[in-house]
Enzyme design. Sequence first.
Site, PDB file in Angstrom:
ATOM      1  N   ASP A  21       0.853  -1.173   0.000  1.00 49.84           N
ATOM      2  CA  ASP A  21       0.000   0.000   0.000  1.00 49.84           C
ATOM      3  C   ASP A  21       0.905   1.245   0.000  1.00 49.84           C
ATOM      4  O   ASP A  21       2.120   1.145   0.199  1.00 49.84           O
ATOM      5  CB  ASP A  21      -0.952  -0.032   1.213  1.00 49.84           C
TER       6      ASP A  21
HETATM    7  C1  GLC Z   1      -4.312   4.262  -0.223  1.00 46.20           C
HETATM    8  C2  GLC Z   1      -5.207   3.124   0.185  1.00 46.20           C
HETATM    9  C3  GLC Z   1      -5.331   2.033  -0.854  1.00 46.20           C
HETATM   10  C4  GLC Z   1      -5.207   2.636  -2.251  1.00 46.20           C
HETATM   11  C5  GLC Z   1      -3.788   3.156  -2.378  1.00 46.20           C
HETATM   12  C6  GLC Z   1      -3.530   3.783  -3.758  1.00 46.20           C
HETATM   13  O1  GLC Z   1      -3.562   4.694   0.879  1.00 46.20           O
HETATM   14  O2  GLC Z   1      -4.947   2.496   1.429  1.00 46.20           O
HETATM   15  O3  GLC Z   1      -6.599   1.385  -0.659  1.00 46.20           O
HETATM   16  O4  GLC Z   1      -5.459   1.642  -3.226  1.00 46.20           O
HETATM   17  O5  GLC Z   1      -3.473   4.123  -1.366  1.00 46.20           O
HETATM   18  O6  GLC Z   1      -4.306   4.931  -3.923  1.00 46.20           O
END
Ligand code: GLC
Length: 732
Positions: free
Chosen positions: A264
Amino acid sequence: MDQKKLREFLNDMSLDEKIGQMVQVLCLFHEKEGVITGPENTAGYTEEEIRNAGSVLGSCGAAMLRRVQDNYMKNQPHHIPLLFMADIINGYRTVFPIPLAQGCTFNPELVQKAAAVAAKESAAAGLHLTFSPMVDLVRDARWGRVMESTGEDTYLNQCMAKAMVEGYQGTGSLTDKGKIAACVKHFAGYGAPTAGRDYNTVELSERTLRDNYLPPYKAALDAGCATVMSSFNTLDRIPSAANKKLLREILRSEMGFDGVVISDWGALDELIMHGIAKDREEAAGLAAEAGVDIDMMTTCYSRHIKKQALDNQKYLELIDEAAFRILQLKNKLGLFENPYKDADEAEEAEIILCSEHRNEAKEAAIESMVLLKNDNILPLKKNGQKIAFIGPHVNSRLIYGAWSIFARPEDTVTLMEGVNSLGIKEAVFANGCAMVDSIDATEINNTKIDPEVHEKLRKEALDYALNADVVVLALGEHPLQTGEAASRAELDIPKPQLELFRQVYEVNKNIAVVLFSGRPLEIKEISDKAKAVLEVWMPGTEGGNAIAEVLFGDAVPSGKLAMSMPYCVGQVPVFYSEFHTGRPYAGSEGKGRYFSRYLDIPNKPLYPFGYGLSYTDFEISKVRLSSNELTKESSLEASVTIKNIGSFTGKEVVQLYIQDKFGSVVRPVRELKGFQKIELKPGEEKEIVFSITEEMLRFYDINMNYVSEPGEFNVYIGNSSDTQNGKSFVLI
Ligand code: GLC
């Protein structure tokens, strides 16, 4: 490209090229002609790191992505195509209801169609992969990201995870037109943060993790989900991005996943904040050993894994392993042959927000709404009834959820527009108050509410309410009160709106509340006083049309709660599949003090999982069993007859729950094991049959073996998780 050629391709790549594939940066950095380190280069990437990164996130648009791809590939020594990823979790430009609302449809086919529309539109806009489905089980409404989940139940989430993956990817090849790769997230257990506070520690027993939280991820993988996103949270005090047991033993060895794992956003840097890595070099090593293939938005891999590799052959192998998986993903998408995939400006213009897609979004919104209460005030009359629509959500366009990053407010149909498009003559509309009060507003969007404006809004609204036959109050959360990092310790509707409700109630008791929210809220007072409550969640682009059709009876509500509505925030986390405890309160009311209960509130939620009303009524017969014995080799049929005894054609969700009365470990009071949604005309009746097998009764026993145990089981079949319509059988 065949596997042999792909392997040769990998072997011909430099170490820097391989590491580059393991890095993901914002697409924004590539969008500016020439200068490629955009304003959000918070990670401090060098131009070389950005040029070398193998995938990007966060942008869409056929023309722009084709241009970015061209510029990127010509600078690549092996002309490896760039992978475009983004968060499309409930629609691209035609936005569907938030996933929590989609869970309330109890209609996997509809959810699959929603994902298929999202895939078609975003693929035409050049996207290759979406960071969806989010299948985190959620039981604590204080957590802002419950909006992204399909709810509190394992079985329902399994069904919806499968539906979304098949909608995005199809069941054929990822090269198929209008299909994009899916990414199941957040692996694992992110939906159970302590105290409902986002990014907080997750404390789950291994048995609860395996029985309740892992099956929806597994359902996504069994449906062929191409990638997995590891979660921010710790499990057993180990952050997922460094959790070898989670990512290598459970995900890859046990579940058989051999695709790409992406971290993430910034999660590798967070290993330092968690305190398990002293610097980025150590963080890079831990993540590579755990099996994270792509590092989203940090410089851990781009700047620190190479030294590890030059010092230790093990990391060279880990880099080869990760880079090869990424090449395989690009190969599955056909990007080596067609780096643009489906990016097509003409297609984009033709299908985005087309009437077919809008209609599907409207149908999804209609089926996701949950009618919680109706004392014969709904449906409203199209003529001969003076109706005042009051509240800050009457004209709100921001009703599509926190992750609708490509949605445009001007595309949304508001509640007022929906009512007007039905040609309702005697309707008046007033905002009545600000959506949030000055304190929240400062916190949320730095706007102060002018007291004079506030008073004018209030007066206008009360005048309308005084002269109306019925008041429809459109209330609920501000869009920024839900979603990521939007944890709330109080679950009330914003103060100005509660005040408005109370003042309207003083002048007119005929109130129907339409509730816009990204989570179950604390609505006891509203539910007690209003004559009707319709939970519409964040209904998406066609929300206004959908709500209007339901309010005026052109559509009949059929949604069922995918997440319990708490009696109050003090009761949270609250969910139906709880355990008896040694001192169950149910049934012992009035028999003394020493039971598992509260002194000040009931144990039961205000409205339970699986609950939702219709404009018609259904009668469900006693449960019939084809046998009262089940063996490992046999199956038995549990059936009921359901009849529409009301005056509207309507849909009902017949739900099957099973209770394992005794086990080597305590067992939930019941668990959802099946559901069927059917439509019946007035007077029509139908037999609903569920097949029960031994496999459905398995769980992790005292020795952590996944088995069923002989003994007595109760079967319940009804239209909510609190049905008492049951019968028993024995597994022998
Ligand atoms: C965010 C979220 C995740 C998302 C990622 C990319 O922090 O936790 O669900 O897909 O970043 O945007």
